[in-house]
Design a protein around this motif. Structure first.
Motif, PDB file in Angstrom:
ATOM      1  N   SER A  50       2.330 -56.396 152.258  1.00  0.00           N
ATOM      2  CA  SER A  50       2.471 -57.790 153.084  1.00  0.00           C
ATOM      3  C   SER A  50       2.657 -57.579 154.448  1.00  0.00           C
ATOM      4  O   SER A  50       3.052 -56.680 154.841  1.00  0.00           O
ATOM      5  N   GLY A  51       2.548 -58.655 155.281  1.00  0.00           N
ATOM      6  CA  GLY A  51       2.634 -58.694 156.614  1.00  0.00           C
ATOM      7  C   GLY A  51       1.608 -58.410 157.521  1.00  0.00           C
ATOM      8  O   GLY A  51       1.497 -58.575 158.833  1.00  0.00           O
ATOM      9  N   ASP A  60       7.985 -54.414 151.879  1.00  0.00           N
ATOM     10  CA  ASP A  60       6.843 -54.807 151.952  1.00  0.00           C
ATOM     11  C   ASP A  60       5.467 -54.283 151.521  1.00  0.00           C
ATOM     12  O   ASP A  60       4.344 -54.306 151.984  1.00  0.00           O
ATOM     13  N   GLY A 107      -1.117 -61.292 154.962  1.00  0.00           N
ATOM     14  CA  GLY A 107      -0.362 -61.517 156.111  1.00  0.00           C
ATOM     15  C   GLY A 107      -1.160 -62.055 157.193  1.00  0.00           C
ATOM     16  O   GLY A 107      -2.190 -62.814 156.911  1.00  0.00           O
ATOM     17  N   LYS A 152       6.363 -55.812 158.226  1.00  0.00           N
ATOM     18  CA  LYS A 152       6.979 -57.272 158.679  1.00  0.00           C
ATOM     19  C   LYS A 152       8.194 -56.708 159.391  1.00  0.00           C
ATOM     20  O   LYS A 152       8.027 -56.421 160.828  1.00  0.00           O
ATOM     21  N   THR A 170       4.932 -63.251 151.603  1.00  0.00           N
ATOM     22  CA  THR A 170       4.806 -63.422 153.077  1.00  0.00           C
ATOM     23  C   THR A 170       5.545 -64.722 153.393  1.00  0.00           C
ATOM     24  O   THR A 170       6.908 -64.776 153.699  1.00  0.00           O
TER      25      THR A 170
END
Length: 403
Positions: A78-79, A33, A117, A27, A153
């Motif tokens: 995530s992301g 992340d 994400g 991210k 997120t």
């Protein structure tokens, strides 16, 4: 701003389940992340996944790996959702599994990948691959809260809860984390959730317990009516503690605690819904079946007119009545329908009550939390669904999601 939701305090560690989290700059640099859950050998794992036809590459691979071997590690980023990425997306997810496997000394099929994400972008493998050995170096039993932060997120608050169940033979501990704020609609689980217990539970019983609890939790929430491509809910029993199964007296207590824990995680998602200012419970009774009650509740919960009225605190109960009337219920007799906001009765027998006062209903809808009671007057079944309002900020957050 989350509705009556605070960051969790200390989450109970689970013997045999260890977390690590790192910043891989997927991210923006400056926050973790990626997270890795490492399970002791002998753990059993159950999972449910999205039914979206465009299931993300990690979902496809996780299903395949669960059918092939006993999981020893769960890798989450995530992301980036790694969804809509075709064969290259699956190949990248497999590379991630192999890197984890090499670091931990397990088979690649024993690693399950999860991503959340932006859809339609390839994983930044040049940043992810070097991060994996760092993850594998430092898993710890007290890493639950850090992992809850790493998988966020658009969430504003990490989500986690623990439960201890006192059984005749001893104590069982459960801890779970989840993420999700938007693209939330039932069709399995509607987000990512990871729950572990130190109990020893046979695989078939663990799967049955998870599916029962999912229906009463993650499949009973909705924010915006959109089911994600990446949804997954995983339940791990490490086997470090006492044996629990469906034939033992403590089984009902164990499943009850699991259901409560997962309901807390599910409601935390709704409380932290994108732009939410209201947490709304929709309680439907007097239905001929649970499915019928759920159909009515979700029709109201998915009504943009009701949700925007809720944001305004406007007791425009005609929007509730209209949604009930278009719910997929055969031969609904309107003279059996009752509607109330908390303890303020509005409609009785399909007609406005003579003693209804709009000021009283407006006071209810000005609250951060309230319940819409709907009676159908045609049976003994009921259901509960949790949802949020629809605000200016929901539109802004999603309009700016990729900027």
């Amino acid at each position: 701003m989350a509705v009556n939701l605070r960051e969790p305090g200390a989450l109970a560690p689970i013997a045999g389940a260890r977390w690590a989290s790192v910043d891989a700059a997927i991210k923006k640099p400056g926050g973790d992340d990626m997270a890795l859950l490492v399970l002791d050998e002998g753990a059993t794992v159950a999972g449910v996944f999205t039914r979206n036809v465009f299931a993300a590459a990690p979902v496809v691979l996780a299903r395949r790996h669960m059918a092939a071997a006993s999981p020893r590690a769960l890798l989450i980023n995530s992301g980036n959702a790694n969804a809509g990425t075709g064969r290259q997306g699956e190949a990248d997810a497999l590379v991630c599994c192999r890197r984890v496997a090499d670091s931990l000394g397990v088979a690649a099929e024993q690693v399950l990948p999860f991503s959340t994400g932006v859809i339609g972008q390839m994983l930044p493998m040049s940043r992810i691959e070097p991060a994996i050995p760092r993850l594998a170096e430092a898993p710890a039993e007290d890493g639950w809260l850090a992992a809850a932060r790493a998988i966020m997120t658009t969430d504003t608050v990490p989500k986690g809860f623990s439960r201890r169940v006192e059984l005749d033979e001893g104590t069982v501990t459960l801890t779970g984390i989840s993420k999700g704020s938007g693209m939330i609609r039932p069709d399995m689980a509607t987000m990512l959730a990871f729950i572990a217990t130190d109990a020893t539970v046979p695989a078939a019983d663990l799967d049955a317990a998870l599916r029962e609890a999912v229906n009463a939790s993650f499949n009973s929430i909705t924010v915006d009516g959109d089911t994600s491509t990446n949804d997954a809910a995983m339940l791990c029993a490490t086997g470090a503690g006492m044996a629990v199964d469906r034939h033992k007296p403590g089984w009902a207590a164990f499943v009850g605690a699991l259901r409560e824990l997962m309901a807390d995680l599910a409601c935390a998602i709704v409380r932290d819904a994108e732009g939410a200012t209201r947490f709304i419970t929709l309680s439907v009774d007097g239905a001929t079946s649970v499915d019928e009650a759920r159909a009515v509740a979700f029709t109201v919960a998915h009504s943009p007119l009701f949700k925007t009225a809720a944001f305004a605190g406007d007791p425009n109960w005609g929007r509730i009545l209209a949604a009930v009337g278009r719910a997929p219920v055969a031969d609904l007799a309107i003279d059996g329908v009752d509607i109330a906001l908390d303890d303020v009765a509005i409609v009785a027998g399909g007609q406005p009550r003579a003693d209804y006062r709009e000021a009283e209903a407006a006071e209810v809808m000005s609250r951060a939390e309230f319940t819409v009671h709907i009676g159908l007057g045609r049976g003994d079944a009921g259901a509960t669904v949790w949802t949020s309002d629809l605000s200016y900020d929901y539109v802004r957050i999603n309009a700016e999601y990729r900027s």
